[in-house]
Structure formats: C-alpha cells, structure tokens
Write a protein that holds these residues in place. Structure first.
Motif, PDB file in Angstrom:
ATOM      1  N   GLU A  26       0.805  -1.224   0.000  1.00  0.00           N
ATOM      2  CA  GLU A  26       0.000   0.000   0.000  1.00  0.00           C
ATOM      3  C   GLU A  26       0.839   1.276   0.000  1.00  0.00           C
ATOM      4  N   ASN A  27       2.132   1.167   0.356  1.00  0.00           N
ATOM      5  CA  ASN A  27       2.914   2.394   0.599  1.00  0.00           C
ATOM      6  C   ASN A  27       4.244   2.496  -0.117  1.00  0.00           C
ATOM      7  N   TYR A  28       4.750   1.387  -0.695  1.00  0.00           N
ATOM      8  CA  TYR A  28       6.138   1.415  -1.162  1.00  0.00           C
ATOM      9  C   TYR A  28       6.331   2.308  -2.395  1.00  0.00           C
ATOM     10  N   GLN A  95      14.764  -4.113   3.361  1.00  0.00           N
ATOM     11  CA  GLN A  95      13.509  -3.407   3.090  1.00  0.00           C
ATOM     12  C   GLN A  95      13.235  -2.395   4.211  1.00  0.00           C
ATOM     13  N   LEU A  96      12.852  -1.198   3.789  1.00  0.00           N
ATOM     14  CA  LEU A  96      12.542  -0.128   4.745  1.00  0.00           C
ATOM     15  C   LEU A  96      11.319   0.587   4.201  1.00  0.00           C
ATOM     16  N   CYS A  97      10.258   0.612   4.978  1.00  0.00           N
ATOM     17  CA  CYS A  97       9.039   1.249   4.467  1.00  0.00           C
ATOM     18  C   CYS A  97       8.251   1.866   5.623  1.00  0.00           C
ATOM     19  N   ASN A 104       8.383  11.609   7.394  1.00  0.00           N
ATOM     20  CA  ASN A 104       9.034  12.858   7.798  1.00  0.00           C
ATOM     21  C   ASN A 104       8.820  13.172   9.275  1.00  0.00           C
ATOM     22  N   GLN A 105       8.699  12.092  10.081  1.00  0.00           N
ATOM     23  CA  GLN A 105       8.588  12.261  11.537  1.00  0.00           C
ATOM     24  C   GLN A 105       9.685  11.477  12.240  1.00  0.00           C
ATOM     25  N   GLY A 106      10.686  11.043  11.469  1.00  0.00           N
ATOM     26  CA  GLY A 106      11.818  10.343  12.069  1.00  0.00           C
ATOM     27  C   GLY A 106      11.629   8.847  12.254  1.00  0.00           C
ATOM     28  N   LEU A 107      10.539   8.269  11.714  1.00  0.00           N
ATOM     29  CA  LEU A 107      10.301   6.834  11.954  1.00  0.00           C
ATOM     30  C   LEU A 107      11.375   5.954  11.323  1.00  0.00           C
ATOM     31  N   ALA A 108      11.722   6.229  10.050  1.00  0.00           N
ATOM     32  CA  ALA A 108      12.732   5.387   9.386  1.00  0.00           C
ATOM     33  C   ALA A 108      14.053   5.478  10.141  1.00  0.00           C
ATOM     34  N   THR A 109      14.428   6.675  10.548  1.00  0.00           N
ATOM     35  CA  THR A 109      15.682   6.869  11.278  1.00  0.00           C
ATOM     36  C   THR A 109      15.655   6.080  12.589  1.00  0.00           C
TER      37      THR A 109
HETATM   38  C1  LIG Z   1      12.239   6.379   2.541  1.00  0.00           C
HETATM   39  C2  LIG Z   1      11.302   6.327   3.746  1.00  0.00           C
HETATM   40  C3  LIG Z   1      11.462   4.967   4.430  1.00  0.00           C
HETATM   41  C4  LIG Z   1      11.667   7.455   4.724  1.00  0.00           C
HETATM   42  O1  LIG Z   1      10.888   7.315   5.898  1.00  0.00           O
HETATM   43  P1  LIG Z   1      10.631   8.519   6.919  1.00  0.00           P
HETATM   44  O2  LIG Z   1      10.119   7.931   8.189  1.00  0.00           O
HETATM   45  O3  LIG Z   1       9.803   9.568   6.291  1.00  0.00           O
HETATM   46  O4  LIG Z   1      12.118   9.072   7.148  1.00  0.00           O
HETATM   47  P2  LIG Z   1      12.620  10.001   8.346  1.00  0.00           P
HETATM   48  O5  LIG Z   1      11.493  10.825   8.858  1.00  0.00           O
HETATM   49  O6  LIG Z   1      13.379   9.182   9.328  1.00  0.00           O
HETATM   50  O7  LIG Z   1      13.632  10.983   7.576  1.00  0.00           O
HETATM   51  C5  LIG Z   1      14.816  10.495   7.012  1.00  0.00           C
HETATM   52  C6  LIG Z   1      15.554  11.665   6.369  1.00  0.00           C
HETATM   53  O8  LIG Z   1      14.816  12.154   5.254  1.00  0.00           O
HETATM   54  C7  LIG Z   1      14.443  13.517   5.454  1.00  0.00           C
HETATM   55  N1  LIG Z   1      13.055  13.671   5.029  1.00  0.00           N
HETATM   56  C8  LIG Z   1      12.073  12.747   5.087  1.00  0.00           C
HETATM   57  N2  LIG Z   1      10.936  13.247   4.578  1.00  0.00           N
HETATM   58  C9  LIG Z   1      11.216  14.521   4.215  1.00  0.00           C
HETATM   59  C10 LIG Z   1      10.451  15.570   3.628  1.00  0.00           C
HETATM   60  N3  LIG Z   1       9.155  15.389   3.306  1.00  0.00           N
HETATM   61  N4  LIG Z   1      11.045  16.754   3.375  1.00  0.00           N
HETATM   62  C11 LIG Z   1      12.339  16.953   3.680  1.00  0.00           C
HETATM   63  N5  LIG Z   1      13.142  15.993   4.246  1.00  0.00           N
HETATM   64  C12 LIG Z   1      12.564  14.805   4.511  1.00  0.00           C
HETATM   65  C13 LIG Z   1      14.603  13.779   6.939  1.00  0.00           C
HETATM   66  O9  LIG Z   1      14.897  15.141   7.188  1.00  0.00           O
HETATM   67  C14 LIG Z   1      15.766  12.860   7.287  1.00  0.00           C
HETATM   68  O10 LIG Z   1      17.010  13.397   6.867  1.00  0.00           O
HETATM   69  P3  LIG Z   1      18.078  14.073   7.880  1.00  0.00           P
HETATM   70  O11 LIG Z   1      18.175  13.226   9.097  1.00  0.00           O
HETATM   71  O12 LIG Z   1      19.344  14.105   7.085  1.00  0.00           O
HETATM   72  O13 LIG Z   1      17.501  15.429   8.168  1.00  0.00           O
HETATM   73  C15 LIG Z   1       9.822   6.540   3.309  1.00  0.00           C
HETATM   74  O14 LIG Z   1       9.740   7.705   2.507  1.00  0.00           O
HETATM   75  C16 LIG Z   1       9.271   5.357   2.504  1.00  0.00           C
HETATM   76  O15 LIG Z   1       8.774   4.393   3.081  1.00  0.00           O
HETATM   77  N6  LIG Z   1       9.336   5.451   1.160  1.00  0.00           N
HETATM   78  C17 LIG Z   1       8.843   4.419   0.265  1.00  0.00           C
HETATM   79  C18 LIG Z   1       9.618   3.135   0.357  1.00  0.00           C
HETATM   80  C19 LIG Z   1      11.087   3.272   0.005  1.00  0.00           C
HETATM   81  O16 LIG Z   1      11.459   3.832  -0.997  1.00  0.00           O
HETATM   82  N7  LIG Z   1      11.915   2.690   0.910  1.00  0.00           N
HETATM   83  C20 LIG Z   1      13.366   2.702   0.787  1.00  0.00           C
HETATM   84  C21 LIG Z   1      13.903   1.574   0.025  1.00  0.00           C
HETATM   85  S1  LIG Z   1      14.159   0.030   0.821  1.00  0.00           S
END
Ligand SMILES: CC(C)(COP(=O)(O)OP(=O)(O)OC[C@H]1O[C@@H](n2cnc3c(N)ncnc32)[C@H](O)[C@@H]1OP(=O)(O)O)[C@@H](O)C(=O)NCCC(=O)NCCS
Length: 234
Positions: A26-28, A95-97, A104-109
């Motif tokens: 649903e999200n990738y 995989q990271l999703c 953009n709330q720090g979840l992936a980090t």
């Molecule tokens: C890639 C993905 C996992 C990021 O998840 P997330 O929870 O939004 O990421 P975070 O909030 O932890 O942010 C990670 C970084 O991206 C930046 N970022 C994320 N969203 C942003 C936005 N909308 N605008 C500006 N910066 C953004 C953050 O500032 C952070 O960078 P920094 O620490 O250098 O400042 C998410 O977008 C996703 O699931 N994408 C689709 C699947 C995918 O492509 N997965 C990766 C391949 S396996």
C-alpha cells in the motif's frame, strides 16, 4: 505512543510477514514504464512468500525485523540480514518502508537506530532509489548525509556484496565513477539491480535534499538502478 520492537529469525512468523507485505503493497511505490510485464503506475506488491525469498535468506545468515507500531497499528518496518565477512559483522538493510501518513517524523531513522541497538556491526549496507532512505541510514548509522564523503567508503564493497546471502545484493552490478574512472554518464555510486520502481517520488525527494543546500554525492540514478550506501563502523 509509538513503540519499536525487534524480532529475529523464527520470531518473524507469517502473520508478521503478512502485515508488512500489506504495508509495503500500500505504501512502497509504483512500477515505472521500463518494468517488463508490469503496467506503469501499478503499485508494487509483496507477499509473505516473496518476502521470504527476497529478504530472508537461510541460516547461517540471521534475519531481523524491526516494527514501529502505535498500539496494534503497524506504521513502518525494516528488514535486515546479518552475516560474517572475513571475521567482520555485516548487516544489509533489505527493506525499509513507512506508511505515507507517518513520514518525515523520524520513523525510518528510529527503526534503523533500533536495528543497530545492542549490536556491534562493523558495516551496514543499503540499496535504494529513495534519497530519504539514504538520509535515514546515514543519520541513524553514520554521520548524516551532510557529513558523508564517498571516498571513505570501503574499497572492499565488491567483496562484501559478493559474500552477502541476499540474492539481489550478491547479483547487483556496481556502476558509477567511483568504481570506474572512465564512467562519465553522471552516475557515481549505484548498482544495477533491475528493480524498475518509478523514480518520480525519489526524484522529488532528491530535489528536496538539494534545496537544503546538501550536495548529493551519489550521482545520477538510471532506470532499474539503486543508490548504494555502505557505512563502516570504526
Ligand atoms: C524512505 C522512507 C522509508 C523514509 O521514511 P521517513 O520515516 O519519512 O524518514 P525520516 O522521517 O526518518 O527521515 C529520514 C531523512 O529524510 C528527510 N526527510 C524525510 N521526509 C522529508 C520531507 N518530506 N522533506 C524533507 N526531508 C525529509 C529527513 O529530514 C531525514 O534526513 P536528515 O536526518 O538528514 O535530516 C519513506 O519515505 C518510505 O517508506 N518510502 C517508500 C519506500 C522506500 O522507498 N523505501 C526505501 C527503500 S528500501
């Protein structure tokens, strides 16, 4: 409150895989026009069987799943594989999703920080088309994208990837000027994984990164390729 939970190997049961396959589907992302046998714009889907074959190799490799949840609601996940390369502990993020509504709330980090917690990994790798996934990995596991210099990346990356138990990592073809000084097509550090996810969302993310004044060190990304990040721990 959001909780982060780590599961290993036998605890990654089909019910959990079904939940993350649903979140992924649903999200990738969506297929690009270059994807053979797929319609452009169709969502890329997954299933527990697919996840097991693509992301969960057999022992002696060890598989890890970290889930972010609010109560019973799954908000995001990371899958990773750990193995030993020449006596060093390697970890590859397969995989990271994160759910669109929670980005953009720090979840992936935080998912990646939880993955590395209480582990003494010597190196982390990720192949991804998404600049925000690279940013999250470099923030959680390294010094952050703003501090990254590619010349410090291990010159053993080829051998490390060739030893990875995950098929698509082992068979990825490295590409870019960092691997071959004759390359002048704008690629720097990426790999051909033949994964034809549409690049519109990653391209927009890249513009956002660059608008923050950060110089993107990984270069251009051709269709079917993914950026490669490898973070060595001292
Ligand atoms: C890639 C993905 C996992 C990021 O998840 P997330 O929870 O939004 O990421 P975070 O909030 O932890 O942010 C990670 C970084 O991206 C930046 N970022 C994320 N969203 C942003 C936005 N909308 N605008 C500006 N910066 C953004 C953050 O500032 C952070 O960078 P920094 O620490 O250098 O400042 C998410 O977008 C996703 O699931 N994408 C689709 C699947 C995918 O492509 N997965 C990766 C391949 S396996």
């Amino acid at each position: 409150m959001i909780s982060y939970t780590v599961h290993e190997d036998v605890n990654i049961i089909d019910k959990k895989l079904q939940d993350i396959a649903t979140l992924f589907s649903e999200n990738y992302g969506i297929w690009s026009s270059a994807a053979q046998g797929k319609s452009k714009g169709q969502r890329i889907r997954s299933s527990p069987t697919r996840l097991r074959s693509d992301c969960l190799p057999e022992a002696p490799a060890r598989s890890f799943l970290v889930q972010a949840k609010d109560g019973d609601l799954l908000l995001g996940h990371v899958l990773a594989t750990r193995w030993i390369f020449q006596g060093m502990k390697m970890c590859w993020i397969t995989q990271l999703c994160v759910c669109k509504a929670y980005r953009n709330q720090g979840l992936a980090t935080k998912l990646l920080a939880k993955l590395s917690e209480n582990n003494d990994d010597d190196g982390f790798g990720i192949l991804t088309s998404h600049p925000f996934a690279i940013s999250a990995a470099l923030r959680a596991l390294g010094d952050g994208l703003d501090q990254t210099k590619l010349c410090t990346i291990s010159d053993r990356i080829r051998d490390i990837m060739a030893s990875c138990p995950v098929n698509y990592v082992r068979t990825a073809e490295l590409r870019g000027s960092l691997f071959d000084s004759d390359v002048d097509d704008g690629t720097v550090f990426c790999a051909d994984t033949k994964f034809f996810v549409d690049h519109a969302e990653p391209d927009t993310a890249l513009k956002t990164v660059q608008s923050k004044g950060i110089k993107w060190p990984f270069g251009r990304l051709p269709e079917g390729h993914e950026f490669l990040a490898f973070i060595e721990r001292p």
